[in-house]
Write an enzyme that holds these catalytic residues in place. Structure first.
Site, mmCIF file in Angstrom:
data_model
loop_
_atom_site.group_PDB
_atom_site.id
_atom_site.type_symbol
_atom_site.label_atom_id
_atom_site.label_comp_id
_atom_site.label_asym_id
_atom_site.label_seq_id
_atom_site.Cartn_x
_atom_site.Cartn_y
_atom_site.Cartn_z
ATOM 1 N N GLU A 81 3.923 -2.536 -5.881
ATOM 2 C CA GLU A 81 5.065 -3.620 -4.989
ATOM 3 C C GLU A 81 5.315 -4.704 -5.497
ATOM 4 O OE1 GLU A 81 3.363 -1.686 -1.274
ATOM 5 O OE2 GLU A 81 4.661 -0.007 -1.031
ATOM 6 N N GLU A 128 -0.415 0.194 -6.230
ATOM 7 C CA GLU A 128 0.735 0.438 -5.477
ATOM 8 C C GLU A 128 0.954 -1.493 -5.374
ATOM 9 O OE1 GLU A 128 2.404 1.810 -3.335
ATOM 10 O OE2 GLU A 128 1.167 4.227 -3.122
ATOM 11 N N PRO A 166 -6.414 7.486 15.412
ATOM 12 C CA PRO A 166 -5.188 8.340 16.317
ATOM 13 C C PRO A 166 -4.813 7.483 16.229
ATOM 14 C CG PRO A 166 -7.178 9.407 16.490
ATOM 15 C CD PRO A 166 -8.347 7.939 16.338
ATOM 16 N N GLY A 223 0.704 -1.216 -0.165
ATOM 17 C CA GLY A 223 0.473 0.087 -0.002
ATOM 18 C C GLY A 223 1.094 1.281 -0.211
ATOM 19 N N GLU A 271 10.938 -6.644 -0.915
ATOM 20 C CA GLU A 271 10.533 -7.914 -0.858
ATOM 21 C C GLU A 271 9.104 -8.522 -0.624
ATOM 22 O OE1 GLU A 271 12.687 -11.436 1.735
ATOM 23 O OE2 GLU A 271 12.537 -9.405 2.719
#
Lengths: 228, 228
Positions: free
Chosen positions: A66, A62, A83, A46, A115
């Site tokens: 990745e 993403e 939060p 992500g 990786e």
DNA sequence: GCAAAAGTGTTTATGTTACACCCATGT
DNA sequence: ACATGGGTGTAACATAAACACTTTTGC
């Protein structure tokens, strides 16, 4: 305009829970982080959403960056925004879950800097951020969904045996199913087409089947509903 | 740290689809916007998420500020983030859906600056932003959910008649149900407790019932699953 | 010939559907 | 007395669950 300064803004990311199936058990694709925080820790693929980019587009970008995955089944899962969930400050993450077929699987361990590796859902390493919570939510969604949507086929090769399909359902549902009843029911649903092809291999050859999406779409338009 | 400047940040809002039931049909609570853009237009209650505020907390705060509703059933629905969905710039909205009981209903039209009103789901006005899309998603979720989760009770008073419950199911599902079968099935599920109280009024008094949540929780822990 | 997975039907139990009349109250 | 919604049971049908042996292949 003054609008842009009226409210403080959290950062926005997407994270993807990518499920795969190797014929045995359900697997999840993780990447090893190359940046602080959680440097070297396993995490969901992500990253940050760009300013003019749709959320799903960001998730697909993403994923490709990745894990080299393209054109996978992708669905929004849930948004996580407590939060403190990211030590860098306020970061809200829109989580997606993805299903990939064996022939789309990226190499078990890339030689690249980033990786990526598959882990069985039962044997996951410690994860960065609140990614364990996201993963549990994704598993719950998959479990709830597999019984009444044809998502199982997104995890199998295009041609599959009923044995493979049953093994997948058993892995996702976490219990064993009766072979005869399973076949009877699925074939009665009438969107799995038997082929005139068979597996070769070390046992009795098994007939291959294909998911007939047009047929499924036609059925669902008629208000059809199935449950396994 | 440089992190805070690395990525541009969208603004983040929450929007709530609030469902109510008046004994007849399903209703949605809307507010009239007092600000540009879409000044004077009907919209879902909602607003910006504060920097140190949980998403659900933000949704509850906005609900209370704009509609005086407190302690309602609230569940995350979906996040909407298409670029261009807000003319002011990039605004991503986490949508929630809420269910309120008749005794929690705010006045049909407040004298306050912010006007709020109930609309039957079939007769909605034009909505601001992409709120019509959010509303459709919420309706689909409610429709899919009511059959296997006890959310119907969140829309009825604490004590209700089986006739009221059936009218609610008929409104949500959009079809009529057989009275005898409906009663048989719901009472067999064994988490609706009949009371020794009856309605007064212009016809034969109806027995009141109560949703027995402890009983329901006990059943679900034992892997129980129902469907209506 | 044996190990390993594929394939196949019937019976029983359970759940779902369809259906019509009397009851209690207020007016 | 009548209008209105409340309340009740049974029979037909459909779906789900339980259950064991034979087939085909590779070794």
């Amino acid at each position: 305009m003054s609008f842009t300064y009226e409210y403080p803004r959290p950062s926005l990311t997407v994270d993807c829970v990518v499920f795969g199936f190797d014929g045995n058990g359900l697997q999840v694709l993780l990447i090893r982080r190359g940046l602080v925080p959680f440097l070297g820790c396993w995490a969901l693929p992500g990253g940050f959403v760009l300013m003019d980019e749709d959320l799903e587009t960001a998730a697909r970008r993403e994923l490709q960056e990745e894990t080299s995955l393209r054109e996978v089944f992708l669905e929004q899962l849930q948004t996580f925004g407590a939060p403190g969930r990211d030590p860098r400050g306020r970061v809200v993450s829109v989580a997606y879950f993805a299903l990939v077929r064996p022939d789309q699987h990226p190499a078990k361990s890339d030689t690249d800097a980033s990786e990526a590796a598959w882990f069985p859902v039962g044997k996951l390493p410690e994860l960065a951020f609140d990614h364990d919570e996201i993963l549990r939510a994704a598993q719950a969604r998959l479990h709830g969904k597999v019984r009444w949507q044809p998502i199982g086929f997104e995890l199998l090769p295009e041609k599959f045996t009923l044995g493979q399909l049953q093994a997948l359902y058993e892995a996702v549902l976490g219990r064993s199913l009766d072979k005869r009843n399973f076949r009877k029911k699925l074939l009665a649903l009438d969107f799995i087409a038997p082929l005139e092809e068979f597996t070769a291999g070390s046992h009795r050859p098994a007939r291959l089947h294909r998911f007939d999406r047009p047929r499924y779409d036609a059925l669902t338009e008629g208000g059809f509903h199935f449950e396994i």
